[in-house]
Motif scaffolding. Structure first.
Motif, mmCIF file in Angstrom:
data_model
loop_
_atom_site.group_PDB
_atom_site.id
_atom_site.type_symbol
_atom_site.label_atom_id
_atom_site.label_comp_id
_atom_site.label_asym_id
_atom_site.label_seq_id
_atom_site.Cartn_x
_atom_site.Cartn_y
_atom_site.Cartn_z
ATOM 1 N N ILE A 123 0.867 -1.178 0.000
ATOM 2 C CA ILE A 123 0.000 0.000 0.000
ATOM 3 C C ILE A 123 0.902 1.226 0.000
ATOM 4 C CG2 ILE A 123 -1.781 1.266 1.258
ATOM 5 C CD1 ILE A 123 -2.521 -1.461 2.579
ATOM 6 N N VAL A 124 0.812 2.028 -1.044
ATOM 7 C CA VAL A 124 1.694 3.185 -1.201
ATOM 8 C C VAL A 124 0.918 4.454 -0.878
ATOM 9 C CG1 VAL A 124 3.167 4.463 -2.802
ATOM 10 C CG2 VAL A 124 2.989 1.968 -2.979
ATOM 11 N N GLY A 125 1.488 5.337 -0.051
ATOM 12 C CA GLY A 125 0.840 6.583 0.306
ATOM 13 C C GLY A 125 0.318 6.567 1.729
ATOM 14 N N GLU A 126 -0.514 7.554 2.050
ATOM 15 C CA GLU A 126 -1.080 7.695 3.386
ATOM 16 C C GLU A 126 -2.597 7.720 3.304
ATOM 17 O OE1 GLU A 126 0.550 7.599 6.147
ATOM 18 O OE2 GLU A 126 2.536 7.563 5.212
ATOM 19 N N PRO A 127 -3.291 6.979 4.176
ATOM 20 C CA PRO A 127 -4.748 6.934 4.111
ATOM 21 C C PRO A 127 -5.415 8.301 4.147
ATOM 22 C CG PRO A 127 -3.936 5.240 5.589
ATOM 23 C CD PRO A 127 -2.753 6.087 5.226
ATOM 24 N N GLY A 128 -4.834 9.236 4.879
ATOM 25 C CA GLY A 128 -5.466 10.547 4.990
ATOM 26 C C GLY A 128 -5.404 11.381 3.732
ATOM 27 N N SER A 129 -4.378 11.178 2.914
ATOM 28 C CA SER A 129 -4.206 12.005 1.717
ATOM 29 C C SER A 129 -4.371 11.237 0.421
ATOM 30 C CB SER A 129 -2.811 12.648 1.733
ATOM 31 O OG SER A 129 -1.800 11.655 1.835
ATOM 32 N N GLY A 130 -4.355 9.918 0.475
ATOM 33 C CA GLY A 130 -4.545 9.112 -0.724
ATOM 34 C C GLY A 130 -3.558 7.973 -0.789
ATOM 35 N N ILE A 131 -4.008 6.831 -1.293
ATOM 36 C CA ILE A 131 -3.150 5.659 -1.431
ATOM 37 C C ILE A 131 -3.227 5.142 -2.850
ATOM 38 C CG2 ILE A 131 -3.378 5.006 0.999
ATOM 39 C CD1 ILE A 131 -5.248 2.748 0.024
ATOM 40 N N ALA A 132 -2.212 4.359 -3.223
ATOM 41 C CA ALA A 132 -2.143 3.745 -4.545
ATOM 42 C C ALA A 132 -1.966 2.245 -4.389
ATOM 43 C CB ALA A 132 -0.987 4.336 -5.341
ATOM 44 N N LEU A 133 -2.667 1.478 -5.229
ATOM 45 C CA LEU A 133 -2.580 0.026 -5.245
ATOM 46 C C LEU A 133 -2.190 -0.426 -6.650
ATOM 47 C CD1 LEU A 133 -5.885 -0.873 -3.346
ATOM 48 C CD2 LEU A 133 -3.602 -0.561 -2.359
ATOM 49 N N ASP A 134 -1.184 -1.264 -6.729
ATOM 50 C CA ASP A 134 -0.783 -1.846 -8.003
ATOM 51 C C ASP A 134 -1.765 -2.968 -8.334
ATOM 52 O OD1 ASP A 134 0.351 -3.187 -10.124
ATOM 53 O OD2 ASP A 134 2.366 -3.236 -9.295
ATOM 54 N N MET A 135 -2.697 -2.704 -9.234
ATOM 55 C CA MET A 135 -3.680 -3.710 -9.647
ATOM 56 C C MET A 135 -3.422 -4.189 -11.070
ATOM 57 S SD MET A 135 -7.353 -2.843 -7.946
ATOM 58 C CE MET A 135 -7.564 -2.939 -6.167
ATOM 59 N N GLY A 136 -2.160 -4.157 -11.461
ATOM 60 C CA GLY A 136 -1.799 -4.607 -12.785
ATOM 61 C C GLY A 136 -0.936 -5.844 -12.753
ATOM 62 N N ALA A 137 -0.369 -6.146 -13.907
ATOM 63 C CA ALA A 137 0.514 -7.284 -14.094
ATOM 64 C C ALA A 137 1.665 -6.830 -14.964
ATOM 65 C CB ALA A 137 -0.253 -8.432 -14.744
ATOM 66 N N PRO A 138 2.738 -7.627 -15.053
ATOM 67 C CA PRO A 138 3.876 -7.200 -15.873
ATOM 68 C C PRO A 138 3.493 -6.821 -17.301
ATOM 69 C CG PRO A 138 4.497 -9.074 -14.522
ATOM 70 C CD PRO A 138 3.024 -8.874 -14.318
ATOM 71 N N ASP A 139 2.555 -7.547 -17.885
ATOM 72 C CA ASP A 139 2.151 -7.258 -19.261
ATOM 73 C C ASP A 139 0.998 -6.265 -19.351
ATOM 74 O OD1 ASP A 139 4.066 -9.012 -20.233
ATOM 75 O OD2 ASP A 139 2.708 -10.727 -20.169
ATOM 76 N N LEU A 140 0.459 -5.856 -18.213
ATOM 77 C CA LEU A 140 -0.684 -4.948 -18.238
ATOM 78 C C LEU A 140 -0.659 -4.090 -16.974
ATOM 79 C CD1 LEU A 140 -3.168 -4.113 -19.854
ATOM 80 C CD2 LEU A 140 -4.457 -5.936 -18.735
ATOM 81 N N PRO A 141 0.234 -3.109 -16.894
ATOM 82 C CA PRO A 141 0.339 -2.284 -15.683
ATOM 83 C C PRO A 141 -0.864 -1.359 -15.524
ATOM 84 C CG PRO A 141 1.779 -1.429 -17.392
ATOM 85 C CD PRO A 141 1.230 -2.727 -17.911
ATOM 86 N N ARG A 142 -1.301 -1.181 -14.292
ATOM 87 C CA ARG A 142 -2.360 -0.225 -13.981
ATOM 88 C C ARG A 142 -2.337 0.045 -12.488
ATOM 89 N NH1 ARG A 142 -8.242 -3.318 -14.116
ATOM 90 N NH2 ARG A 142 -7.644 -5.038 -12.752
ATOM 91 N N CYS A 143 -2.940 1.152 -12.099
ATOM 92 C CA CYS A 143 -2.910 1.598 -10.709
ATOM 93 C C CYS A 143 -4.292 2.086 -10.299
ATOM 94 C CB CYS A 143 -1.882 2.712 -10.550
ATOM 95 S SG CYS A 143 -1.957 3.594 -8.984
ATOM 96 N N LEU A 144 -4.736 1.640 -9.128
ATOM 97 C CA LEU A 144 -5.975 2.144 -8.538
ATOM 98 C C LEU A 144 -5.619 3.104 -7.415
ATOM 99 C CD1 LEU A 144 -9.185 1.612 -8.533
ATOM 100 C CD2 LEU A 144 -8.694 0.460 -6.372
ATOM 101 N N LEU A 145 -6.195 4.302 -7.452
ATOM 102 C CA LEU A 145 -6.039 5.270 -6.380
ATOM 103 C C LEU A 145 -7.281 5.282 -5.511
ATOM 104 C CD1 LEU A 145 -4.606 8.322 -8.374
ATOM 105 C CD2 LEU A 145 -3.317 6.558 -7.148
ATOM 106 N N VAL A 146 -7.097 5.464 -4.215
ATOM 107 C CA VAL A 146 -8.188 5.735 -3.283
ATOM 108 C C VAL A 146 -7.903 7.100 -2.685
ATOM 109 C CG1 VAL A 146 -9.441 4.998 -1.245
ATOM 110 C CG2 VAL A 146 -8.514 3.284 -2.812
ATOM 111 N N LEU A 147 -8.719 8.086 -3.067
ATOM 112 C CA LEU A 147 -8.456 9.481 -2.722
ATOM 113 C C LEU A 147 -9.638 10.097 -1.980
ATOM 114 C CD1 LEU A 147 -7.027 10.702 -6.171
ATOM 115 C CD2 LEU A 147 -5.720 9.974 -4.166
ATOM 116 N N PRO A 148 -9.377 11.115 -1.153
ATOM 117 C CA PRO A 148 -10.497 11.876 -0.582
ATOM 118 C C PRO A 148 -11.359 12.465 -1.692
ATOM 119 C CG PRO A 148 -8.429 12.422 0.514
ATOM 120 C CD PRO A 148 -8.064 11.585 -0.669
#
Length: 285
Positions: A123-148
């Motif tokens: 889990i990258v980032g801080e819950p209060g300001s926003g976090i990033a989750l690597d929801m991809g794969a080597p052949d298909l990179p993508r990132c999900l953000l959870v933001l205020p």
């Protein structure tokens, strides 16, 4: 996948349909361990994995990312199941457990910059300001953000971004569950072992006996396949046996549950094509 602040304004399209449920309290982890399919006790703080909540008959009610923010604080990122509904259903099992179930409508899921992480389940980032989750794969990179919800980087939902996210889900074998078809599938039917979303070694949880029996007796005859064709839509029956779980809006691709050892199924007499599923979405890999 470093979380870089500040993100450019209006750069991250909101993903509709996602919601977030927080579990907090001295017994939050123990409650999650007793209710959900994956092994929360083995999940270290600041890491996440896939998990599910099942009926006593082993049918999947909800599939989600489970984030362990600390020893006594968990987040469930739910792609298809409203957090309010899941909180109300789980509340019946709290009894005297010291855990608070709190939907978080103040947090929003969005598409972020797709940068592969060295530790995909971190889990990258801080819950209060926003976090990033690597929801991809080597052949298909993508990132999900959870933001205020008021974060300036959030942009209005975009049909192109939403469609691309769903297409990636299909390619990676992540089943998006139609609320009308909840409790239709077991974890093995949805091939959730590809995601590492259930444990065969942890203690009891709802449906655990069915999951273990299916695994150890080799009774999983049906599983998740990716199909290409025309007219594919959630809930549609396939011949000779099977059903579509989720599909692209144009009906050209889908994930379906069907017999694993049979040829590609057909839909209304039209032969469908099997497509490969990409690996790499399992957390931890």
């Amino acid at each position: 996948m470093p979380f870089k602040e500040p993100l450019p304004d209006n750069s991250c399209p909101i993903l509709p349909g996602f919601s977030l449920l927080e579990l907090e309290g001295p017994q939050a982890a123990a409650f999650a361990q007793a209710q959900f399919s994956n092994d929360v006790s083995a999940l270290e703080p600041e890491h996440w994995h896939w998990s599910a909540w099942l009926t006593p008959k082993g049918r999947v009610i909800a599939l989600f990312a489970l984030l362990r923010l600390g020893e006594d604080r968990l987040w469930l990122v739910l792609p298809d199941h409203p957090a309010e509904s899941l909180a109300a259903a789980l509340q019946r099992y709290v009894f005297r457990s010291r855990v608070l179930l709190r939907p978080r409508p103040d947090l929003v899921a969005a598409v972020g910059p797709a940068e592969p992480g060295e530790v995909p389940d971190l889990i990258v980032g801080e819950p209060g300001s926003g976090i990033a989750l690597d929801m991809g794969a080597p052949d298909l990179p993508r990132c999900l953000l959870v933001l205020p919800a008021a974060h300036p980087a959030l942009a209005a939902p975009d049909t192109g971004a939403e469609g691309a996210w769903l297409a990636a889900d299909l390619a990676l074998g992540f089943p998006r569950l139609d609320p009308r078809r909840e409790e239709a599938w077991t974890p093995q039917m949805l091939s959730l072992e590809r995601l590492g979303a259930y444990s065969l070694r942890k203690g009891c949880y709802p449906g655990q006996e069915i999951v273990a029996r299916t695994h150890y007796l080799g009774q999983a005859k049906r599983g998740l396949v990716r199909l290409a064709g025309e007219g594919l839509a959630a809930g549609r029956a396939l011949e000779p046996a099977g059903a579509v779980v989720c599909a692209l809006a144009d009906g050209s691709q889908a994930l379906a549950v069907t017999a694993l050892e049979s040829p590609a199924p057909s839909l209304e007499g039209r032969q469908l094509q099997r497509l490969p599923l990409l690996d790499g979405l399992r957390r931890p890999r």
